[in-house]
Design an enzyme around this catalytic site. Sequence first.
Site, PDB file in Angstrom:
ATOM      1  N   SER A 196       0.846  -1.204   0.000  1.00 16.33           N
ATOM      2  CA  SER A 196       0.000   0.000   0.000  1.00 16.33           C
ATOM      3  C   SER A 196       0.878   1.250   0.000  1.00 16.33           C
ATOM      4  O   SER A 196       2.043   1.176  -0.399  1.00 16.33           O
ATOM      5  CB  SER A 196      -0.934  -0.022   1.226  1.00 16.33           C
ATOM      6  N   ASN A 197       0.356   2.375   0.417  1.00 21.06           N
ATOM      7  CA  ASN A 197       1.108   3.642   0.454  1.00 21.06           C
ATOM      8  C   ASN A 197       0.512   4.544   1.534  1.00 21.06           C
ATOM      9  O   ASN A 197      -0.547   4.222   2.085  1.00 21.06           O
ATOM     10  CB  ASN A 197       1.068   4.296  -0.935  1.00 21.06           C
ATOM     11  N   PRO A 198       1.163   5.678   1.844  1.00 22.94           N
ATOM     12  CA  PRO A 198       0.743   6.471   3.021  1.00 22.94           C
ATOM     13  C   PRO A 198      -0.439   7.424   2.799  1.00 22.94           C
ATOM     14  O   PRO A 198      -0.666   8.313   3.627  1.00 22.94           O
ATOM     15  CB  PRO A 198       1.985   7.288   3.373  1.00 22.94           C
TER      16      PRO A 198
END
Length: 205
Positions: free
Chosen positions: A21-23
């Site tokens: 995923s990512n932030p």
Amino acid sequence: MRFVVTAGPTREFLDPVRFLSNPSSGKMGFAVAEEAAKSGHEVFLVAGPVNLKTPKGVKRIDVTSARDMLKAVKGVLDRDSVLVGVAAVADFRPKVKAARKLHKGEMPETIELVRNPDILASVKCRHKVGFAAETDRVLESAAGKCRRKRLGMIVANDVTRPGAGFGTDTNLASFVFPDGNVERLPIMSKRRLARKIVERISKWF
Ligand code: PMT
């Protein structure tokens, strides 16, 4: 006008407890949905996993993966809609998703990835606006995405700059147009930037 806004990250699971995923916090996308609703538009917000309250007057659809997000977007988008892609969609997913948690000894040394569908590029509607999260050659990369995905505009943000990008309440962005024109904006709250985006899109009707 119907606005369909994507927001937040997507999660691409390797097994039931591990994902790529990512932030992205969803703040930028939720602000766009909120401002579009305040301007009187019908708004569908297709949100990845985030911890935010649904803005007033907005219809929210929660999703997890890029493929879920594409399906949800297709379910509400029509020819006359405006699509604003603010989500940080994972470009790749693990080729295989295990049905149960993989024990350490069972984990592969390397994980094979396959490309996810591109949501913005694979749908047609009245107007499409994208975002570009960049770390170098910001305007050049954003302009390329704007042309390739046939967007009316892309909002480029350099996520290495203080107060810009993931998780912050402010953003530092430029509007990039398909003809190469660029409008640089000062740092401002995500809500104010969202208002400017909705105002800009409204001029196209
Ligand atoms: O959520 P926040 O914490 O507030 O952070 C905001 C943000 C940094 C996530 C936001 O401002 C932002 O830049 N969003 C786009 C992030 C991104 O993934 O950009 P990209 O350059 O990878 O993608 C370009 C465009 O194509 C985006 O509009 C994206 O939604 C869309 N895309 C990308 C991949 C894919 N498979 N499908 C898509 O539709």
